[in-house]
Design a protein around this motif. Structure first.
Motif, PDB file in Angstrom:
ATOM      1  N   ILE A  57       0.863  -1.184   0.000  1.00 21.50           N
ATOM      2  CA  ILE A  57       0.000   0.000   0.000  1.00 21.50           C
ATOM      3  C   ILE A  57       0.897   1.231   0.000  1.00 21.50           C
ATOM      4  CG2 ILE A  57      -1.826   1.273   1.180  1.00 21.50           C
ATOM      5  CD1 ILE A  57      -2.648  -1.379   2.495  1.00 21.50           C
ATOM      6  N   ALA A  58       0.895   1.961  -1.119  1.00 21.52           N
ATOM      7  CA  ALA A  58       1.817   3.088  -1.298  1.00 21.52           C
ATOM      8  C   ALA A  58       1.192   4.415  -0.867  1.00 21.52           C
ATOM      9  CB  ALA A  58       2.275   3.160  -2.753  1.00 21.52           C
ATOM     10  N   GLY A  59       0.665   4.451   0.350  1.00 18.84           N
ATOM     11  CA  GLY A  59       0.187   5.703   0.929  1.00 18.84           C
ATOM     12  C   GLY A  59      -1.298   5.953   0.799  1.00 18.84           C
ATOM     13  N   ASP A  60      -1.825   6.733   1.752  1.00 20.28           N
ATOM     14  CA  ASP A  60      -3.223   7.173   1.783  1.00 20.28           C
ATOM     15  C   ASP A  60      -4.215   6.014   1.804  1.00 20.28           C
ATOM     16  OD1 ASP A  60      -2.343   9.742   1.906  1.00 20.28           O
ATOM     17  OD2 ASP A  60      -2.921  10.313  -0.127  1.00 20.28           O
ATOM     18  N   LEU A  61      -3.908   5.020   2.619  1.00 21.08           N
ATOM     19  CA  LEU A  61      -4.912   3.989   2.893  1.00 21.08           C
ATOM     20  C   LEU A  61      -6.124   4.645   3.544  1.00 21.08           C
ATOM     21  CD1 LEU A  61      -5.976   1.110   3.253  1.00 21.08           C
ATOM     22  CD2 LEU A  61      -4.547   0.912   5.308  1.00 21.08           C
ATOM     23  N   PHE A  62      -5.848   5.569   4.465  1.00 23.06           N
ATOM     24  CA  PHE A  62      -6.905   6.347   5.114  1.00 23.06           C
ATOM     25  C   PHE A  62      -6.899   7.772   4.558  1.00 23.06           C
ATOM     26  CE2 PHE A  62      -5.486   3.215   8.330  1.00 23.06           C
ATOM     27  CZ  PHE A  62      -6.681   2.541   8.552  1.00 23.06           C
ATOM     28  N   ASP A  63      -8.013   8.464   4.708  1.00 21.87           N
ATOM     29  CA  ASP A  63      -8.120   9.840   4.218  1.00 21.87           C
ATOM     30  C   ASP A  63      -7.581  10.853   5.224  1.00 21.87           C
ATOM     31  OD1 ASP A  63      -9.143  11.544   2.006  1.00 21.87           O
ATOM     32  OD2 ASP A  63     -10.425  12.374   3.594  1.00 21.87           O
ATOM     33  N   THR A  64      -7.270  10.401   6.426  1.00 24.09           N
ATOM     34  CA  THR A  64      -6.838  11.286   7.498  1.00 24.09           C
ATOM     35  C   THR A  64      -5.868  10.540   8.407  1.00 24.09           C
ATOM     36  OG1 THR A  64      -7.607  12.411   9.519  1.00 24.09           O
ATOM     37  CG2 THR A  64      -8.952  10.604   8.712  1.00 24.09           C
ATOM     38  N   PRO A  65      -4.998  11.255   9.124  1.00 27.75           N
ATOM     39  CA  PRO A  65      -4.120  10.574  10.083  1.00 27.75           C
ATOM     40  C   PRO A  65      -4.891   9.984  11.265  1.00 27.75           C
ATOM     41  CG  PRO A  65      -3.300  12.786   9.562  1.00 27.75           C
ATOM     42  CD  PRO A  65      -4.691  12.700   9.030  1.00 27.75           C
ATOM     43  N   PHE A  66      -6.144  10.437  11.441  1.00 26.49           N
ATOM     44  CA  PHE A  66      -6.935  10.023  12.602  1.00 26.49           C
ATOM     45  C   PHE A  66      -8.275   9.431  12.140  1.00 26.49           C
ATOM     46  CE2 PHE A  66      -4.426  13.849  13.422  1.00 26.49           C
ATOM     47  CZ  PHE A  66      -3.525  13.365  14.368  1.00 26.49           C
ATOM     48  N   PRO A  67      -8.243   8.265  11.513  1.00 22.54           N
ATOM     49  CA  PRO A  67      -9.467   7.682  10.949  1.00 22.54           C
ATOM     50  C   PRO A  67     -10.431   7.189  12.022  1.00 22.54           C
ATOM     51  CG  PRO A  67      -7.643   6.149  10.759  1.00 22.54           C
ATOM     52  CD  PRO A  67      -7.061   7.431  11.253  1.00 22.54           C
ATOM     53  N   ALA A  68     -11.678   7.036  11.612  1.00 19.86           N
ATOM     54  CA  ALA A  68     -12.715   6.527  12.511  1.00 19.86           C
ATOM     55  C   ALA A  68     -12.449   5.065  12.850  1.00 19.86           C
ATOM     56  CB  ALA A  68     -14.083   6.675  11.849  1.00 19.86           C
ATOM     57  N   GLY A  69     -12.952   4.665  14.005  1.00 18.94           N
ATOM     58  CA  GLY A  69     -12.747   3.296  14.461  1.00 18.94           C
ATOM     59  C   GLY A  69     -13.259   2.254  13.491  1.00 18.94           C
ATOM     60  N   VAL A 129       3.325  -1.086   4.205  1.00 25.41           N
ATOM     61  CA  VAL A 129       2.517   0.136   4.140  1.00 25.41           C
ATOM     62  C   VAL A 129       3.406   1.351   4.368  1.00 25.41           C
ATOM     63  CG1 VAL A 129       0.579   1.421   5.125  1.00 25.41           C
ATOM     64  CG2 VAL A 129       0.522  -1.088   5.075  1.00 25.41           C
ATOM     65  N   THR A 130       3.280   2.337   3.493  1.00 21.99           N
ATOM     66  CA  THR A 130       3.910   3.624   3.760  1.00 21.99           C
ATOM     67  C   THR A 130       2.815   4.660   3.979  1.00 21.99           C
ATOM     68  OG1 THR A 130       5.417   5.325   2.923  1.00 21.99           O
ATOM     69  CG2 THR A 130       4.091   4.179   1.295  1.00 21.99           C
ATOM     70  N   PRO A 131       2.881   5.446   5.052  1.00 20.73           N
ATOM     71  CA  PRO A 131       1.903   6.519   5.235  1.00 20.73           C
ATOM     72  C   PRO A 131       2.012   7.542   4.105  1.00 20.73           C
ATOM     73  CG  PRO A 131       3.071   6.054   7.286  1.00 20.73           C
ATOM     74  CD  PRO A 131       3.805   5.331   6.196  1.00 20.73           C
ATOM     75  N   GLY A 132       0.863   8.039   3.631  1.00 22.73           N
ATOM     76  CA  GLY A 132       0.853   9.062   2.592  1.00 22.73           C
ATOM     77  C   GLY A 132       0.662  10.442   3.194  1.00 22.73           C
ATOM     78  N   ASN A 133       0.436  11.428   2.359  1.00 18.62           N
ATOM     79  CA  ASN A 133       0.285  12.784   2.900  1.00 18.62           C
ATOM     80  C   ASN A 133      -1.075  13.002   3.558  1.00 18.62           C
ATOM     81  OD1 ASN A 133      -0.754  12.665   0.189  1.00 18.62           O
ATOM     82  ND2 ASN A 133      -0.914  14.892   0.200  1.00 18.62           N
ATOM     83  N   HIS A 134      -2.055  12.148   3.263  1.00 16.68           N
ATOM     84  CA  HIS A 134      -3.343  12.248   3.959  1.00 16.68           C
ATOM     85  C   HIS A 134      -3.308  11.505   5.296  1.00 16.68           C
ATOM     86  CE1 HIS A 134      -6.300  14.211   1.197  1.00 16.68           C
ATOM     87  NE2 HIS A 134      -5.304  14.009   0.349  1.00 16.68           N
ATOM     88  N   ASP A 135      -2.790  10.282   5.314  1.00 15.08           N
ATOM     89  CA  ASP A 135      -2.701   9.528   6.577  1.00 15.08           C
ATOM     90  C   ASP A 135      -1.266   9.562   7.115  1.00 15.08           C
ATOM     91  OD1 ASP A 135      -1.510   7.855   4.731  1.00 15.08           O
ATOM     92  OD2 ASP A 135      -2.917   6.203   4.984  1.00 15.08           O
ATOM     93  N   ARG A 136      -0.658  10.724   6.998  1.00 10.25           N
ATOM     94  CA  ARG A 136       0.747  10.943   7.345  1.00 10.25           C
ATOM     95  C   ARG A 136       1.060  10.546   8.788  1.00 10.25           C
ATOM     96  NH1 ARG A 136      -2.281  15.094   6.466  1.00 10.25           N
ATOM     97  NH2 ARG A 136      -2.737  16.585   8.130  1.00 10.25           N
ATOM     98  N   LEU A 137       2.325  10.313   9.011  1.00 11.00           N
ATOM     99  CA  LEU A 137       2.809   9.934  10.334  1.00 11.00           C
ATOM    100  C   LEU A 137       3.003  11.187  11.182  1.00 11.00           C
ATOM    101  CD1 LEU A 137       3.772   7.219  11.683  1.00 11.00           C
ATOM    102  CD2 LEU A 137       6.089   8.018  11.211  1.00 11.00           C
ATOM    103  N   GLU A 138       2.211  11.338  12.224  1.00  8.37           N
ATOM    104  CA  GLU A 138       2.372  12.450  13.157  1.00  8.37           C
ATOM    105  C   GLU A 138       1.901  12.001  14.535  1.00  8.37           C
ATOM    106  OE1 GLU A 138      -1.405  15.314  12.752  1.00  8.37           O
ATOM    107  OE2 GLU A 138      -0.205  15.297  10.916  1.00  8.37           O
TER     108      GLU A 138
END
Length: 374
Positions: A52-64, A86-95
């Motif tokens: 998965i090359a990034g943005d699996l989720f639309d936000t870094p803090f997805p719903a349960g 999996v690499t985090p993308g700019n939407h589900d970025r690592l923070e």
């Protein structure tokens, strides 16, 4: 020895889909269903690695509900002894506090089945697959740094896979996290799985095979080329790629010229030959119409909305405004002042006056459409 993998990106689980209004939740549910179908395809194809090359989720803090769904689907892969990268993308970025910075997937990571890239450039060695996977964590919403900065690929008999999220520098706009095609060509990787662009695209450079998988499900009505997942066989310095259908919806673009004088029912039947009930339909209406004419665009729009999941109508028509109609616009209105301002520029030169008259027609048409939209 070749490695069989499946490559996806930009799933955007949890996306808001504000343009869909009350039907947004249906599209979010569909994204979860489509992601589960990717797992079905991976299991059926007996791949060894799921990327998965990034943005699996639309936000870094997805719903349960979305996190739980991914945990369940990853569990299915792990049960079949399939590795996941999996690499985090700019939407589900690592923070701080984000889903990939926490422990939501710790048990899968501890088992050795899952690798989440959390550093600038990391190498994940998978001896059982004779494979090394290189990846970069995205930590910013917008970055001018290339995700390949600092990449050093060791010479090896192993299959070497790269996973990066960013924009290749093949457009005038450098884009987010720019990736140089020259650097890509010299990377020494057997296959590069890219994410960030939502359309499937082959961007191979030199002897390096590189692809954007695109989003597995359509995310916007203007989007073309989404709805696919890639099945890849890589090794010995080369890779072969198969595009597999994954999306449940498609976009159908239809043009209607008023000169054809087609009834709304006939327009509907023409569109139904190409689009199904679950699809997005974009209708572009062109041609010239007279004020008070019989063509009712609003009625046609309502008819289509009853038949398809989402309908967008682009009104590119022009009004046919004779002198008698133009005189009816009072000078106290914006349209009236616009008309008289341009008419005052008539010089008697036929060619010049024709351009002015065309500008009047176009300008008043746009002003009237603006009034209608208000």
């Amino acid at each position: 020895m070749s490695l069989k993998l499946m490559h996806t990106s930009d799933v955007h689980l949890g996306a808001k889909f504000s343009f869909l209004g009350s039907r947004a939740h249906e599209q979010r549910t569909l994204l979860r269903s489509t992601f589960a179908s990717l797992i079905d395809q991976a299991l059926s194809a007996k791949v060894q690695l799921f990327v998965i090359a990034g943005d699996l989720f639309d936000t870094p803090f997805p719903a349960g509900v979305d996190v739980n769904h991914v945990q369940e689907q990853f569990g299915r892969l792990a049960a079949a002894d399939i590795r996941i990268a999996v690499t985090p993308g700019n939407h589900d970025r690592l923070e701080t506090g984000s889903v990939f910075a926490g422990t939501a997937f710790k048990s899968l990571e501890d088992s050795g089945h899952l690798k989440i890239f959390r550093e600038k450039v990391e190498a994940w060695d998978v001896p059982e697959l004779l494979t090394t996977v290189y990846g970069t964590a995205t930590k910013e919403r917008v970055s001018r740094r290339s995700p390949l900065d600092g990449l050093k690929v060791e010479s090896s008999q192993k299959t070497r896979i790269g996973i990066f999220h960013g924009s290749l520098d093949i457009t005038k706009d450098d884009g987010n996290a720019p990736i140089s095609k020259d650097v890509l060509a010299k990377s020494g990787l057997d296959y590069v799985a890219l994410g960030d662009w939502h359309s499937t695209l082959d961007v191979s450079a030199g002897n390096v095979t590189a692809w954007y998988s695109g989003s597995p499900e359509m995310l916007q009505p203007a989007q073309q080329g989404a709805g696919r997942v890639l099945q890849v066989e890589a090794g010995d310095g080369k890779a072969s790629v198969r595009q597999l259908q994954s999306g449940k919806r498609k976009v159908y673009n239809h043009s209607l010229n008023l000169a054809e004088q087609v009834l709304p029912a006939a327009v509907l039947e023409a569109i139904k030959k190409h689009a199904e009930q679950q699809d997005f339909v974009v209708l572009t209406v062109e041609g010239t119409k007279k004020p008070g004419g019989v063509f009712d665009l609003d009625s046609l729009t309502r008819l289509l909305e009853e038949q398809f999941f989402y309908v967008k109508v682009k009104d590119d028509t022009k009004l046919e405004l004779g002198e008698d109609v133009l005189k009816q616009f009072p000078e106290t209105t914006i349209a009236g002042r616009f008309i008289r301002s341009l008419q005052a520029r008539h010089t008697g030169d036929a060619q010049q006056d024709s351009i002015i008259d065309e500008a009047i027609q176009l300008g008043v048409s746009l002003l009237l459409k603006t009034d209608d939209s208000d």
